[in-house]
Write a protein that holds these residues in place. Structure first.
Motif, PDB file in Angstrom:
ATOM      1  N   GLN A 171       0.830  -1.207   0.000  1.00 28.06           N
ATOM      2  CA  GLN A 171       0.000   0.000   0.000  1.00 28.06           C
ATOM      3  C   GLN A 171       0.864   1.256   0.000  1.00 28.06           C
ATOM      4  OE1 GLN A 171      -3.936  -1.253  -0.292  1.00 28.06           O
ATOM      5  NE2 GLN A 171      -3.329   0.817   0.112  1.00 28.06           N
ATOM      6  N   LEU A 172       1.890   1.267   0.855  1.00 27.60           N
ATOM      7  CA  LEU A 172       2.781   2.424   0.913  1.00 27.60           C
ATOM      8  C   LEU A 172       3.535   2.605  -0.405  1.00 27.60           C
ATOM      9  CD1 LEU A 172       4.242   2.120   4.526  1.00 27.60           C
ATOM     10  CD2 LEU A 172       2.712   3.905   3.661  1.00 27.60           C
ATOM     11  N   PHE A 173       3.956   1.501  -1.003  1.00 26.07           N
ATOM     12  CA  PHE A 173       4.650   1.567  -2.287  1.00 26.07           C
ATOM     13  C   PHE A 173       3.757   2.199  -3.349  1.00 26.07           C
ATOM     14  CE2 PHE A 173       5.336  -0.427  -6.453  1.00 26.07           C
ATOM     15  CZ  PHE A 173       6.644  -0.045  -6.704  1.00 26.07           C
ATOM     16  N   LEU A 174       2.492   1.790  -3.388  1.00 22.77           N
ATOM     17  CA  LEU A 174       1.570   2.318  -4.388  1.00 22.77           C
ATOM     18  C   LEU A 174       1.231   3.779  -4.139  1.00 22.77           C
ATOM     19  CD1 LEU A 174      -0.896  -0.709  -4.656  1.00 22.77           C
ATOM     20  CD2 LEU A 174       0.748   0.026  -6.384  1.00 22.77           C
ATOM     21  N   ALA A 175       1.194   4.172  -2.872  1.00 24.80           N
ATOM     22  CA  ALA A 175       0.742   5.518  -2.542  1.00 24.80           C
ATOM     23  C   ALA A 175       1.868   6.544  -2.474  1.00 24.80           C
ATOM     24  CB  ALA A 175      -0.001   5.496  -1.205  1.00 24.80           C
ATOM     25  N   ARG A 176       3.082   6.109  -2.095  1.00 25.84           N
ATOM     26  CA  ARG A 176       4.125   7.075  -1.776  1.00 25.84           C
ATOM     27  C   ARG A 176       5.291   7.117  -2.747  1.00 25.84           C
ATOM     28  NH1 ARG A 176       3.610   8.388   3.706  1.00 25.84           N
ATOM     29  NH2 ARG A 176       1.369   8.362   4.185  1.00 25.84           N
ATOM     30  N   THR A 177       5.405   6.150  -3.644  1.00 25.61           N
ATOM     31  CA  THR A 177       6.547   6.145  -4.565  1.00 25.61           C
ATOM     32  C   THR A 177       6.111   6.562  -5.962  1.00 25.61           C
ATOM     33  OG1 THR A 177       6.286   3.826  -5.271  1.00 25.61           O
ATOM     34  CG2 THR A 177       7.535   4.231  -3.245  1.00 25.61           C
ATOM     35  N   ALA A 178       7.068   7.062  -6.732  1.00 31.61           N
ATOM     36  CA  ALA A 178       6.780   7.478  -8.101  1.00 31.61           C
ATOM     37  C   ALA A 178       6.343   6.288  -8.950  1.00 31.61           C
ATOM     38  CB  ALA A 178       8.009   8.149  -8.709  1.00 31.61           C
ATOM     39  N   THR A 179       7.001   5.147  -8.760  1.00 30.95           N
ATOM     40  CA  THR A 179       6.619   3.944  -9.516  1.00 30.95           C
ATOM     41  C   THR A 179       5.221   3.497  -9.149  1.00 30.95           C
ATOM     42  OG1 THR A 179       8.932   3.239  -9.618  1.00 30.95           O
ATOM     43  CG2 THR A 179       7.254   1.566 -10.047  1.00 30.95           C
ATOM     44  N   GLY A 180       4.905   3.551  -7.861  1.00 31.74           N
ATOM     45  CA  GLY A 180       3.576   3.160  -7.424  1.00 31.74           C
ATOM     46  C   GLY A 180       2.502   4.061  -7.983  1.00 31.74           C
ATOM     47  N   ARG A 181       2.763   5.372  -7.986  1.00 32.16           N
ATOM     48  CA  ARG A 181       1.780   6.307  -8.547  1.00 32.16           C
ATOM     49  C   ARG A 181       1.625   6.097 -10.045  1.00 32.16           C
ATOM     50  NH1 ARG A 181       4.147   9.729  -4.547  1.00 32.16           N
ATOM     51  NH2 ARG A 181       5.709  10.486  -6.031  1.00 32.16           N
ATOM     52  N   ALA A 182       2.725   5.797 -10.735  1.00 32.46           N
ATOM     53  CA  ALA A 182       2.642   5.508 -12.168  1.00 32.46           C
ATOM     54  C   ALA A 182       1.829   4.236 -12.412  1.00 32.46           C
ATOM     55  CB  ALA A 182       4.043   5.360 -12.748  1.00 32.46           C
ATOM     56  N   MET A 183       2.010   3.260 -11.541  1.00 37.92           N
ATOM     57  CA  MET A 183       1.256   2.018 -11.659  1.00 37.92           C
ATOM     58  C   MET A 183      -0.241   2.265 -11.494  1.00 37.92           C
ATOM     59  SD  MET A 183       2.051  -1.465  -9.534  1.00 37.92           S
ATOM     60  CE  MET A 183       3.822  -1.174  -9.734  1.00 37.92           C
ATOM     61  N   ASP A 199       5.361   4.076 -19.406  1.00 34.28           N
ATOM     62  CA  ASP A 199       5.321   2.887 -20.257  1.00 34.28           C
ATOM     63  C   ASP A 199       4.393   1.854 -19.610  1.00 34.28           C
ATOM     64  OD1 ASP A 199       5.682   0.685 -21.835  1.00 34.28           O
ATOM     65  OD2 ASP A 199       7.840   0.513 -21.521  1.00 34.28           O
ATOM     66  N   PRO A 200       3.178   1.638 -20.142  1.00 34.33           N
ATOM     67  CA  PRO A 200       2.248   0.695 -19.516  1.00 34.33           C
ATOM     68  C   PRO A 200       2.799  -0.721 -19.431  1.00 34.33           C
ATOM     69  CG  PRO A 200       1.083   2.077 -21.090  1.00 34.33           C
ATOM     70  CD  PRO A 200       2.545   2.341 -21.286  1.00 34.33           C
ATOM     71  N   LYS A 201       3.494  -1.165 -20.478  1.00 29.99           N
ATOM     72  CA  LYS A 201       4.031  -2.524 -20.458  1.00 29.99           C
ATOM     73  C   LYS A 201       5.014  -2.723 -19.310  1.00 29.99           C
ATOM     74  CE  LYS A 201       5.401  -2.516 -24.777  1.00 29.99           C
ATOM     75  NZ  LYS A 201       5.972  -2.995 -26.060  1.00 29.99           N
ATOM     76  N   HIS A 202       5.848  -1.720 -19.081  1.00 31.44           N
ATOM     77  CA  HIS A 202       6.812  -1.816 -17.982  1.00 31.44           C
ATOM     78  C   HIS A 202       6.096  -1.793 -16.629  1.00 31.44           C
ATOM     79  CE1 HIS A 202      10.353  -1.243 -15.542  1.00 31.44           C
ATOM     80  NE2 HIS A 202       9.891  -0.094 -15.102  1.00 31.44           N
ATOM     81  N   MET A 203       5.090  -0.926 -16.502  1.00 32.68           N
ATOM     82  CA  MET A 203       4.370  -0.828 -15.232  1.00 32.68           C
ATOM     83  C   MET A 203       3.615  -2.120 -14.912  1.00 32.68           C
ATOM     84  SD  MET A 203       4.917   1.925 -13.596  1.00 32.68           S
ATOM     85  CE  MET A 203       6.613   1.783 -14.143  1.00 32.68           C
ATOM     86  N   TYR A 204       3.009  -2.737 -15.929  1.00 36.68           N
ATOM     87  CA  TYR A 204       2.325  -4.011 -15.698  1.00 36.68           C
ATOM     88  C   TYR A 204       3.320  -5.087 -15.285  1.00 36.68           C
ATOM     89  CZ  TYR A 204      -1.755  -1.901 -17.933  1.00 36.68           C
ATOM     90  OH  TYR A 204      -2.805  -1.094 -18.244  1.00 36.68           O
ATOM     91  N   ALA A 205       4.503  -5.052 -15.887  1.00 37.36           N
ATOM     92  CA  ALA A 205       5.526  -6.037 -15.543  1.00 37.36           C
ATOM     93  C   ALA A 205       6.022  -5.826 -14.112  1.00 37.36           C
ATOM     94  CB  ALA A 205       6.682  -5.969 -16.527  1.00 37.36           C
TER      95      ALA A 205
END
Length: 303
Positions: A171-183, A199-205
Motif C-alpha cells: 500500500q505504501l509503495f503504491l501511494a508514496r513512490t513514483a513507480t507506485g503512482r505511475a502504476m 510505459d504501460p508494459k513496464h508498469m504491468y511487468a
C-alpha cells in the motif's frame, strides 16, 4: 473457551489466506486479470525453498533467494507472455504502447495463465512426484505461545504479522513512490498515462513482479505450515480467490479482511462439525457474492 480458540485460530488462518491472496488482488487491481497460475506458482516457490533447504541453506536464506527470483520471473512472464497475448487480441492499453480499452484483451492472459498452470502442475508432478512434502522448520511449526487457557501457534502468528506487513508495504509503495503512482495511473487509464510518458508494459511487468514476490513468500509459509504436493496449487488458488472476492476485488486491505472472514468461517464451521469447515468457508463466499457482489471493501484500483 473452544469457541474463543476457534476464533483465534480463524484469524491466524486468515493471515495465511491474506498473504496468499495479496498478489492475486494486486494483479487484478492493476490489470483487471485473474492469474490462474497463482496457486501452482506458490507451490513452485515452496518446492524451490524445500530444495534449497535440503541443500543446506538456512530457511531464512532460502526465502531471501526465492523471493527476488520470483520477482524476476514475474517481470519476465508479464513481458514475455501476458503483454504479447494482450496485444494480439487488441488489448493495446495493456500489451501495447498506449491507447486502447479494457475488455477484449482480458481473456487472452487468463487463458495464458491457465496454460501456465496446467504445464507447471504437470512439470512439478514429473520432477517431484505426487508425494506430499513439507519444508522443515525445526520446532517452529509446533511452538506455541500460552495466552491464558489458549495456546497460539508461533508460525501462524508470524504468518499473520508478515501478511499485515506485506500488505502495508505494498500500500505504501503504491501511494508514496513514483513507480507506485505511475502504476496506479496506468491502472486508471493506460492511454492517458502513456501520453504522460509512462510505459504501460513496464508498469504491468513491475506489478506482476511485485505480485510474484508476495506469492513466493506466501508459498514458503504454506510449505512450512502444511503438507503440499504438486497438485496443491488448485486449493491454494481457490482459497486465495475466495479471500479476494470476499474482501473486494482490487482492495489490498479488503483482501486481509476477506482472508480473516474466510479463516473464521472455516474454523467456526469446523467447531460446529469437524467435517464441514471448508464447506462453511465456501458457503460464506457464496453468501458474500449474493449479498455484496463487490465484496466487503470494494475498490477498483489498489490505493
Amino acid at each position: 473457551m473452544d469457541w474463543l480458540n476457534a476464533g483465534v485460530q480463524g484469524v491466524l488462518l486468515g493471515g495465511q489466506y491474506a498473504l496468499l491472496a495479496c498478489g492475486l488482488s494486486l494483479i487484478f487491481g492493476v490489470m483487471r486479470i485473474v492469474n490462474l497460475a497463482h496457486g501452482v506458482l506458490a507451490v513452485l516457490a515452496a518446492y524451490l525453498s524445500l530444495v534449497l533447504v535440503e541443500q543446506g541453506l538456512p530457511l531464512w536464506l532460502a526465502v531471501v533467494v526465492v523471493v527476488p527470483v520470483f520477482a524476476a520471473l514475474g517481470y519476465a512472464v508479464q513481458r514475455g507472455l501476458f503483454n504479447p497475448a494482450l496485444a494480439q487480441v487488441g488489448g493495446g492499453a495493456r500489451g501495447g504502447s498506449g491507447g486502447g480499452s479494457r475488455g477484449a484483451g482480458e481473456l487472452a492472459p487468463l487463458l495464458v495463465s491457465f496454460g501456465v498452470a496446467v504445464a507447471l502442475t504437470n512439470l512439478l508432478q514429473v520432477v517431484f512426484s505426487a508425494d506430499t512434502r513439507k519444508i522443515p522448520t525445526g520446532g517452529l511449526a509446533s511452538a506455541g505461545l500460552p495466552l491464558g487457557d489458549l495456546s497460539v501457534g508461533v508460525l501462524p502468528l508470524i504468518t499473520l504479522a508478515v501478511a499485515v506487513a506485506v500488505i502495508a508495504a505494498v500500500q505504501l509503495f503504491l501511494a508514496r513512490t513514483a513507480t507506485g503512482r505511475a502504476m496506479r495511473a496506468v491502472a486508471d487509464d493506460a492511454g492517458a498515462a502513456a501520453m504522460m510518458g509512462v510505459d504501460p508494459k513496464h508498469m504491468y511487468a513491475v506489478a506482476t513482479a511485485l505480485a510474484f514476490a508476495t506469492l513466493a513468500l506466501a508459498g514458503v509459509f504454506v510449505g512450512m505450515s502444511t503438507q503440499f504436493s504438486s497438485g496443491y496449487g488448485d486449493l491454494v488458488l481457490l482459497f486465495a480467490f475466495e479471500a479476494v472476492i470476499i474482501g473486494g476485488l482490487g482492495s489490498l486491505w479488503g483482501t486481509l479482511a476477506g482472508g480473516v472472514v474466510l479463516g473464521l468461517a472455516q474454523t467456526i464451521g469446523a467447531q460446529i462439525d469437524p467435517q464441514s469447515g471448508v464447506l462453511a468457508g465456501h458457503l460464506v463466499f457464496l453468501a458474500v457474492l449474493v449479498v455484496r457482489p463487490g465484496g466487503l471493501m470494494p475498490r477498483s484500483v489498489p490505493a
